[in-house]
Design an enzyme around this catalytic site. Structure first.
Site, PDB file in Angstrom:
ATOM      1  N   HIS A 104       0.840  -1.205   0.000  1.00  0.00           N
ATOM      2  CA  HIS A 104       0.000   0.000   0.000  1.00  0.00           C
ATOM      3  C   HIS A 104       0.868   1.246   0.000  1.00  0.00           C
ATOM      4  O   HIS A 104       2.085   1.175   0.214  1.00  0.00           O
ATOM      5  CB  HIS A 104      -0.891   0.007   1.244  1.00  0.00           C
ATOM      6  CG  HIS A 104      -0.111  -0.220   2.513  1.00  0.00           C
ATOM      7  ND1 HIS A 104       0.611   0.779   3.136  1.00  0.00           N
ATOM      8  CD2 HIS A 104       0.073  -1.349   3.244  1.00  0.00           C
ATOM      9  CE1 HIS A 104       1.204   0.274   4.201  1.00  0.00           C
ATOM     10  NE2 HIS A 104       0.913  -1.011   4.285  1.00  0.00           N
ATOM     11  N   HIS A 115      -0.576   3.862   5.063  1.00  0.00           N
ATOM     12  CA  HIS A 115       0.075   4.098   6.352  1.00  0.00           C
ATOM     13  C   HIS A 115       1.523   3.646   6.222  1.00  0.00           C
ATOM     14  O   HIS A 115       1.910   3.059   5.212  1.00  0.00           O
ATOM     15  CB  HIS A 115      -0.625   3.333   7.479  1.00  0.00           C
ATOM     16  CG  HIS A 115      -0.524   1.842   7.349  1.00  0.00           C
ATOM     17  ND1 HIS A 115      -1.330   1.110   6.493  1.00  0.00           N
ATOM     18  CD2 HIS A 115       0.310   0.948   7.935  1.00  0.00           C
ATOM     19  CE1 HIS A 115      -1.005  -0.168   6.582  1.00  0.00           C
ATOM     20  NE2 HIS A 115      -0.003  -0.295   7.434  1.00  0.00           N
ATOM     21  N   GLU A 134       6.504   1.698   3.452  1.00  0.00           N
ATOM     22  CA  GLU A 134       6.995   0.370   3.816  1.00  0.00           C
ATOM     23  C   GLU A 134       7.787  -0.280   2.682  1.00  0.00           C
ATOM     24  O   GLU A 134       8.784  -0.974   2.922  1.00  0.00           O
ATOM     25  CB  GLU A 134       5.824  -0.511   4.236  1.00  0.00           C
ATOM     26  CG  GLU A 134       5.212  -0.075   5.552  1.00  0.00           C
ATOM     27  CD  GLU A 134       3.933  -0.817   5.904  1.00  0.00           C
ATOM     28  OE1 GLU A 134       3.648  -1.864   5.271  1.00  0.00           O
ATOM     29  OE2 GLU A 134       3.207  -0.355   6.797  1.00  0.00           O
TER      30      GLU A 134
END
Length: 272
Positions: A104, A115, A134
């Site tokens: 994501h 996030h 990430e």
């Protein structure tokens, strides 16, 4: 050829709401099955492309979402926490390339369920002055071990922000974001078809692989969601407070940076 597949859930086709990412409800049970099927599609594509060994790393939340009894029996599964290398666990076992499935966008982006590591505690993260999601963080960790990211899947925001980091990788767009919790998705079956083919194609020419690395030591900056979280994190003596919600520290390696960030993430649970 040994392949590591890191699997998250927010970028999986059909997943749009936080309920689908948290255990304890029927929505989650469906989403974890879709997650397992996308992982299987990547496994199948890897073996079709010439892989001799495949490890699948369950990289979401509790790190125990994938359904072992439904996983391709040729693959081995990395489950549970804590683990030092988190979403990149398995690279230390020795592998040639890494896939990122169901990933994501970074925090504060317009992606679906976007996030970075911990949505409750972390507002933004920078590595070496570059804002990181990430994919960048764990791609850099894999790169530190000489392992390139050669295939990835997620929504359009994830693809757009991640392609420049891994320019030689094959990407699959599983859905389009219209907001944090809305958009348009492929069917799970179609998403799996595309992932299977991209995984196979990504192994076709190893000469095109590009290993992503960041300079070390790594300057890490973290913006927290609240001042209370910054207060808590700065109990760690080596962290420097920048302002009410921002702190920074230097790590000798990317692995050390990841381990420190994950320790801070774990600390945050006392304020939930």
């Amino acid at each position: 050829m040994r392949i590591l597949i890191s699997t998250d859930i927010e970028g999986v086709a059909g997943v749009f709401h936080a309920e689908q990412t948290r255990a304890g409800n029927g929505e989650y049970e469906l989403a974890r099955r879709w997650m397992t099927r996308e992982a299987n599609a990547a496994v199948e594509g890897a073996f079709a492309g010439g892989a001799t060994e495949v490890m699948v790393n369950d990289s979401h939340g509790s790190f125990r979402n994938l359904l072992p009894d439904e996983l391709d029996p040729r693959a081995r599964l990395v489950l549970g926490k804590p683990r030092y290398l988190s979403m990149a666990a398995g690279v230390e076992a020795g592998c040639d390339a890494m896939f990122m499935i169901g990933f994501h966008g970074k925090a504060q982006s317009a992606g679906i369920l976007a996030h970075t590591i911990n949505s409750f505690a972390f507002a933004r993260v920078w590595l070496g002055g570059v804002e990181a999601g990430e994919a960048m963080i764990y791609g850099a960790l894999a790169g530190e071990r000489g392992v390139p990211v050669v295939m990835a899947s997620g929504d359009d925001v994830f693809v757009e922000e991640t392609q420049p980091i891994f320019p030689s990788a094959h990407f699959v767009q599983t859905k389009s974001a219209w907001g944090q919790g809305s958009g348009m998705t492929l069917s799970p079956a179609h998403s799996c078809e595309l992932i299977r083919e991209a995984a196979k194609m990504s192994l076709a020419d190893t000469r095109k692989w590009h290993t992503f690395k960041v300079d070390t030591p790594v300057e890490v900056r973290l913006q927290t969601q609240t001042t209370a979280l910054a207060d808590l994190f700065c109990q760690w003596p080596t962290l420097e407070r920048v302002d009410g919600v921002t702190l920074q520290f230097e790590a000798p390696t990317v692995e050390a940076a990841v381990r420190m960030l994950n320790c801070l993430s774990a600390m945050s649970f006392m304020l939930r």
